[in-house]
Motif scaffolding. Structure first.
Motif, short mmCIF file in Angstrom:
data_model
loop_
_atom_site.label_atom_id
_atom_site.label_comp_id
_atom_site.label_asym_id
_atom_site.label_seq_id
_atom_site.Cartn_x
_atom_site.Cartn_y
_atom_site.Cartn_z
N ALA A 113 0.84 -1.19 0.00
CA ALA A 113 0.00 0.00 0.00
C ALA A 113 0.88 1.24 0.00
CB ALA A 113 -0.93 0.00 1.22
N TRP A 114 0.35 2.30 -0.58
CA TRP A 114 1.06 3.57 -0.68
C TRP A 114 0.07 4.70 -0.50
CZ3 TRP A 114 1.54 -0.73 -3.50
CH2 TRP A 114 2.80 -1.34 -3.55
N TYR A 115 0.60 5.88 -0.08
CA TYR A 115 -0.28 7.00 0.23
C TYR A 115 0.50 8.29 0.06
CZ TYR A 115 -3.93 9.51 2.90
OH TYR A 115 -4.94 10.35 3.29
N GLY A 116 -0.12 9.32 -0.50
CA GLY A 116 0.58 10.60 -0.65
C GLY A 116 -0.16 11.55 -1.56
N ARG A 117 0.49 12.66 -1.87
CA ARG A 117 -0.13 13.72 -2.66
C ARG A 117 -0.25 13.34 -4.13
NH1 ARG A 117 3.56 16.11 0.60
NH2 ARG A 117 2.82 17.64 2.12
N ALA A 118 -1.35 13.78 -4.73
CA ALA A 118 -1.51 13.66 -6.17
C ALA A 118 -1.02 14.91 -6.88
CB ALA A 118 -2.97 13.41 -6.53
N ASP A 119 -0.85 16.00 -6.15
CA ASP A 119 -0.43 17.28 -6.73
C ASP A 119 0.46 17.98 -5.70
OD1 ASP A 119 -2.25 19.34 -5.10
OD2 ASP A 119 -3.51 17.63 -5.64
N PRO A 120 1.19 19.02 -6.11
CA PRO A 120 2.16 19.63 -5.19
C PRO A 120 1.56 20.15 -3.90
CG PRO A 120 2.57 20.35 -7.45
CD PRO A 120 1.29 19.58 -7.48
N TYR A 121 0.29 20.57 -3.92
CA TYR A 121 -0.31 21.17 -2.74
C TYR A 121 -1.22 20.21 -1.96
CZ TYR A 121 1.30 25.38 -5.12
OH TYR A 121 2.07 26.31 -5.75
N GLY A 122 -1.31 18.97 -2.41
CA GLY A 122 -2.10 17.99 -1.68
C GLY A 122 -3.59 18.24 -1.68
N GLU A 123 -4.08 18.92 -2.71
CA GLU A 123 -5.53 19.12 -2.80
C GLU A 123 -6.24 17.81 -3.12
OE1 GLU A 123 -6.15 22.40 -5.43
OE2 GLU A 123 -5.61 23.85 -3.88
N GLN A 124 -5.50 16.87 -3.69
CA GLN A 124 -6.01 15.52 -3.87
C GLN A 124 -4.93 14.55 -3.39
OE1 GLN A 124 -7.08 12.81 -7.64
NE2 GLN A 124 -8.45 14.55 -7.41
N ILE A 125 -5.37 13.54 -2.65
CA ILE A 125 -4.48 12.52 -2.11
C ILE A 125 -4.72 11.23 -2.88
CG2 ILE A 125 -3.93 11.14 -0.06
CD1 ILE A 125 -3.10 14.09 0.10
N LEU A 126 -3.66 10.46 -3.08
CA LEU A 126 -3.78 9.16 -3.73
C LEU A 126 -3.56 8.05 -2.70
CD1 LEU A 126 -1.78 9.72 -7.06
CD2 LEU A 126 -4.25 9.90 -6.66
N ALA A 127 -4.48 7.11 -2.70
CA ALA A 127 -4.36 5.90 -1.87
C ALA A 127 -4.25 4.72 -2.82
CB ALA A 127 -5.58 5.75 -0.96
N VAL A 144 -6.90 5.26 -5.78
CA VAL A 144 -8.10 6.06 -5.54
C VAL A 144 -7.69 7.49 -5.24
CG1 VAL A 144 -10.14 6.36 -4.08
CG2 VAL A 144 -9.34 4.05 -4.66
N GLY A 145 -8.28 8.44 -5.95
CA GLY A 145 -8.05 9.86 -5.69
C GLY A 145 -9.03 10.35 -4.64
N ILE A 146 -8.51 10.96 -3.57
CA ILE A 146 -9.34 11.42 -2.46
C ILE A 146 -9.21 12.93 -2.35
CG2 ILE A 146 -9.74 11.22 0.02
CD1 ILE A 146 -8.45 8.46 -0.08
N ASP A 147 -10.33 13.62 -2.56
CA ASP A 147 -10.37 15.07 -2.54
C ASP A 147 -10.23 15.59 -1.10
OD1 ASP A 147 -11.47 17.74 -3.91
OD2 ASP A 147 -12.51 17.47 -2.01
N GLN A 148 -9.42 16.63 -0.91
CA GLN A 148 -9.23 17.20 0.43
C GLN A 148 -10.09 18.44 0.70
OE1 GLN A 148 -6.80 15.40 2.73
NE2 GLN A 148 -7.79 14.18 1.12
N PRO A 149 -10.19 19.41 -0.21
CA PRO A 149 -10.99 20.59 0.09
C PRO A 149 -12.45 20.30 0.42
CG PRO A 149 -9.56 21.05 -1.77
CD PRO A 149 -9.44 19.58 -1.48
N HIS A 150 -12.99 19.18 -0.08
CA HIS A 150 -14.39 18.87 0.18
C HIS A 150 -14.56 17.74 1.20
CE1 HIS A 150 -14.46 20.99 -3.72
NE2 HIS A 150 -15.56 21.51 -3.22
N GLY A 151 -13.58 17.56 2.04
CA GLY A 151 -13.76 16.69 3.18
C GLY A 151 -13.14 15.32 3.11
N GLY A 152 -12.63 14.91 1.94
CA GLY A 152 -11.98 13.61 1.84
C GLY A 152 -12.80 12.54 1.17
N LEU A 153 -13.58 12.92 0.16
CA LEU A 153 -14.37 11.92 -0.56
C LEU A 153 -13.61 11.39 -1.77
CD1 LEU A 153 -16.98 13.50 -2.92
CD2 LEU A 153 -15.56 14.95 -1.49
N ALA A 154 -13.94 10.17 -2.17
CA ALA A 154 -13.32 9.58 -3.35
C ALA A 154 -13.86 10.27 -4.60
CB ALA A 154 -13.64 8.09 -3.41
N VAL A 155 -12.96 10.74 -5.46
CA VAL A 155 -13.37 11.45 -6.66
C VAL A 155 -12.94 10.75 -7.94
CG1 VAL A 155 -13.54 13.72 -5.57
CG2 VAL A 155 -11.34 12.96 -6.48
N ASP A 156 -12.04 9.78 -7.84
CA ASP A 156 -11.63 9.04 -9.03
C ASP A 156 -10.94 7.76 -8.58
OD1 ASP A 156 -11.34 8.42 -11.67
OD2 ASP A 156 -9.91 10.00 -12.16
N ALA A 157 -10.90 6.79 -9.47
CA ALA A 157 -10.22 5.52 -9.18
C ALA A 157 -9.85 4.84 -10.48
CB ALA A 157 -11.11 4.61 -8.33
#
Length: 343
Positions: A113-127, A144-157
């Protein structure tokens, strides 16, 4: 249930029987699950259970592999509780009459398993979670792309080959924790009506959720330890009030510490602190250096540092402006004024 939908599904299943790929078949079943309207599911499953062809049996087995509980609950027998349906038994019987490779569907081992930023500012996290079937074949990775500004919901996979990870730069993590975060992200998305997600997400969702549920040692609601690691490894600036200042920064970033953009840093310094925080003069003086240290630890993006340099000189004046204080801050200050020893 339209005849064309049923016929199309069986035609596709016929091709899959020739491909002999558990992964390809599960991905197809996940897309099929997404395409069926709620009112179509029960008649579709009943039509499948009444059809004796291999294509229908494969469809049943594949749907059971990617969404076992949801599909089992769809067709209960009269008086039978959810989860013990005729569909569930039909899916098991279907596997007995199908080629051996179909029994590998859903039978995977999580290898990392791996976890971290999808973009430089971490507005989306990848799990990310990697899997391999029990026979060692068809290794694949779920991301799975997890959105941060809107609370941490899955937005893509996506489900890709394991080499897909090479360019993502993610840090290794505990599989049970990452899988739990994936499930938390999908659960949050289910609760938010009208949430914007990628068009491709529904077609992967069933497989993604099933894969995450299969990981041993699931940890739900796990917090991100970035703030703890900062305090332990990077160390706070050696300034009076630094620990108090960091306490407010930690409160602000909350459950999304990897999201640290120029706008978020600016909002913290120019809006959130004046509105919400009661700080000592020492903490206010230390705050700019605490925020700079946090920025260096949390991605060290030059644009974030530039925004802090622009906003930090105004912090003392903003904190002293009583008109900017929110209701909660004013009430808390009033209580402190009535009984200063409570502070």
């Amino acid at each position: 249930m339209s005849t064309s939908t049923f016929s199309t599904a069986l035609a596709q299943a016929r091709d899959l029987l020739r491909w002999r790929s558990p992964l390809r078949t599960e991905l197809w079943a996940a897309r099929l699950t997404a395409e069926l309207e709620p009112g179509q599911v029960e008649p579709f499953l009943r039509e499948l259970t009444g059809d004796g062809r291999a294509e229908a049996r494969l469809t049943l087995a594949a749907l059971a592999a990617v969404a076992p509980q949801e599909q089992a609950d769809a067709v209960p027998e009269p008086g039978e509780p959810p989860g013990g349906s005729v569909f569930g038994r039909a899916a098991e019987e279907a596997l007995e009459a199908l080629p051996g490779w179909t029994r590998r569907m859903g039978r995977v081992v999580c290898e990392g398993a791996w976890y971290g930023r999808a973009d430089p500012y971490g507005e989306q996290i990848l799990a990310a979670l990697s899997f391999r079937y029990e026979n060692g074949k068809e290794p694949h990775v779920l991301v799975v792309g997890i959105d941060q500004p809107h609370g941490g919901l899955a937005v893509d996979a996506v489900v890709e080959e394991v080499k897909f990870l090479d360019d993502l730069g993610l840090a290794a993590a505990e599989p049970g924790v990452v899988a739990g975060r994936v499930l938390d992200a999908f659960e949050l998305g289910d609760r938010l009506l009208g949430a914007e997600v990628a068009d491709t997400l529904p077609g992967v969702r069933a497989l993604a959720v099933t894969r995450a549920r299969s990981v041993p040692g699931l940890v739900r609601g796990a917090g991100d330890d970035t703030a703890e690691r900062f305090a332990e490894l990077a160390g706070l600036p050696d300034l009076p009030g630094a620990r108090e200042a960091f306490g407010k920064l930690r409160e602000f970033v909350g459950d999304h510490p990897l999201w640290w953009s120029p706008d978020r840093a600016s909002r913290f310094l120019t809006s959130w602190l004046p509105r919400e925080a009661i700080l000592s003069d020492a903490a206010i003086a230390a705050m700019p250096e605490v925020v700079r240290a946090w920025t260096r630890f949390n991605g060290d993006q030059p644009e974030v540092s530039r925004r802090i340099d622009e906003d930090a000189p105004r912090l003392a004046a903003l904190m002293a402006d009583e008109s900017l204080a929110g209701l909660g801050k004013r009430l808390a200050r009033a209580r402190l004024d009535q009984d200063p020893q409570d502070g």
